[in-house]
Design a protein around this motif. Sequence first.
Motif, short mmCIF file in Angstrom:
data_model
loop_
_atom_site.label_atom_id
_atom_site.label_comp_id
_atom_site.label_asym_id
_atom_site.label_seq_id
_atom_site.Cartn_x
_atom_site.Cartn_y
_atom_site.Cartn_z
N ALA A 58 -11.34 22.43 -4.09
CA ALA A 58 -12.12 23.67 -4.04
C ALA A 58 -11.74 24.58 -2.88
O ALA A 58 -11.84 25.80 -3.00
CB ALA A 58 -13.61 23.34 -3.96
N THR A 59 -11.33 24.01 -1.75
CA THR A 59 -11.14 24.82 -0.55
C THR A 59 -9.89 24.41 0.21
O THR A 59 -9.25 23.41 -0.11
CB THR A 59 -12.34 24.68 0.41
N GLY A 60 -9.57 25.20 1.23
CA GLY A 60 -8.47 24.86 2.12
C GLY A 60 -7.11 25.23 1.56
O GLY A 60 -7.00 25.90 0.53
N ILE A 61 -6.08 24.75 2.23
CA ILE A 61 -4.72 25.12 1.84
C ILE A 61 -4.31 24.51 0.51
O ILE A 61 -3.34 24.96 -0.10
CB ILE A 61 -3.69 24.76 2.94
N TYR A 62 -5.04 23.50 0.04
CA TYR A 62 -4.71 22.87 -1.23
C TYR A 62 -5.64 23.31 -2.36
O TYR A 62 -5.65 22.70 -3.44
CB TYR A 62 -4.74 21.35 -1.09
N ALA A 63 -6.44 24.34 -2.15
CA ALA A 63 -7.38 24.81 -3.17
C ALA A 63 -6.64 25.12 -4.46
O ALA A 63 -5.57 25.73 -4.45
CB ALA A 63 -8.13 26.05 -2.67
N GLY A 64 -7.23 24.68 -5.57
CA GLY A 64 -6.65 24.92 -6.88
C GLY A 64 -5.69 23.84 -7.33
O GLY A 64 -5.33 23.78 -8.50
N TRP A 66 -4.56 19.67 -7.66
CA TRP A 66 -5.26 18.46 -8.09
C TRP A 66 -4.89 17.26 -7.22
O TRP A 66 -3.78 17.18 -6.71
CB TRP A 66 -4.92 18.17 -9.53
N CYS A 67 -5.84 16.32 -7.13
CA CYS A 67 -5.56 15.08 -6.41
C CYS A 67 -6.44 13.96 -6.95
O CYS A 67 -7.44 14.19 -7.62
CB CYS A 67 -5.77 15.24 -4.91
N ILE A 68 -6.01 12.76 -6.65
CA ILE A 68 -6.84 11.59 -6.89
C ILE A 68 -7.95 11.64 -5.83
O ILE A 68 -7.67 11.89 -4.66
CB ILE A 68 -5.99 10.30 -6.77
N GLU A 134 -16.07 19.39 -2.69
CA GLU A 134 -14.63 19.13 -2.53
C GLU A 134 -13.84 19.60 -3.74
O GLU A 134 -12.71 20.04 -3.60
CB GLU A 134 -14.38 17.63 -2.32
N PHE A 135 -14.43 19.43 -4.93
CA PHE A 135 -13.74 19.76 -6.18
C PHE A 135 -14.50 20.82 -6.97
O PHE A 135 -15.72 20.85 -6.96
CB PHE A 135 -13.61 18.51 -7.07
N THR A 136 -13.73 21.65 -7.70
CA THR A 136 -14.35 22.59 -8.62
C THR A 136 -14.51 21.97 -10.00
O THR A 136 -15.38 22.39 -10.77
CB THR A 136 -13.50 23.87 -8.75
N LEU A 149 -0.01 18.97 -8.23
CA LEU A 149 -0.65 18.09 -7.26
C LEU A 149 -0.72 18.69 -5.85
O LEU A 149 0.22 19.35 -5.41
CB LEU A 149 0.09 16.76 -7.19
N ALA A 150 -1.80 18.38 -5.16
CA ALA A 150 -1.96 18.78 -3.76
C ALA A 150 -1.10 17.91 -2.85
O ALA A 150 -0.55 18.41 -1.87
CB ALA A 150 -3.44 18.66 -3.36
N PHE A 151 -1.00 16.62 -3.16
CA PHE A 151 -0.36 15.67 -2.26
C PHE A 151 0.81 14.96 -2.93
O PHE A 151 0.63 14.33 -3.98
CB PHE A 151 -1.38 14.65 -1.76
#
Length: 177
Positions: A58-64, A66-68, A134-136, A149-151
Motif C-alpha cells: 500500500a505504501t512506500g517505495i514498493y507501493a503497488g 506484490w510480496c509474500i 500494509e496491503f491494498t 514483485l516488490a522483493f
Amino acid sequence: MSATFCPDCGNRLVEAERAGKTRKTCGECAFVEYRNPAVGVAVVLRDEAGRVLMGRRATGIYAGLWCIPCGYVEWDEDVRDAAVREFEEETGVRVELGGVVAVHSNFHNRDKQTVGIWFEGITRDGEPHPIDGEFTELDWFEPETPPELAFPTDGLVLGELAGSRDQSTAPARLSGQ
C-alpha cells in the motif's frame, strides 16, 4: 545509518581497518561498530491448487508491487512467533507454521539489508483480507506466474516453489482438510 559517537563511552568514532574492512571504531574503549542485517520473516500460504497468497503493498517505495506477507522480528521475539504475528496482522489469517521453505539474504535495499526466513503456513482461522494498511489487496498466484514483485527474493522463493510443483510436491493443507 552509522553512529558518530561511541555508544559505550561517548567519544567520537573514527574509521579504521578491522577484520579486513573499514569500520567506525573508538580509540578510547576499542568499540567497533558492526552493521548487521535485520531478520525478516514471511509465511507462504498455499491454497488447494498450490497458489500462493500475496499482497499488493500500500505504501512506500514498493507501493503497488506484490510480496509474500512478511515483516520483522522484534526484540525478544522468537522468529516463528514473529511470522505468525506478522501474517495475522497483515492478512487477518491465523496460521500454524510448518517447515522452513527458504532462507535468503536480501540485498535489494542497501540501507536496510535483511536475512529472510520463509515458513510454510497452514490456515487455522480467518479469511484473507488486508487488515493493517500494509496491503491494498490480497490475491492468490501461481508460483510460476507471479505478479510484479516488490522483493527479488520472493521471486527466488516462488521459483523454488514452482520447481517443487514440477516434482509433484503437495501444497500446504488448509484448515478443515
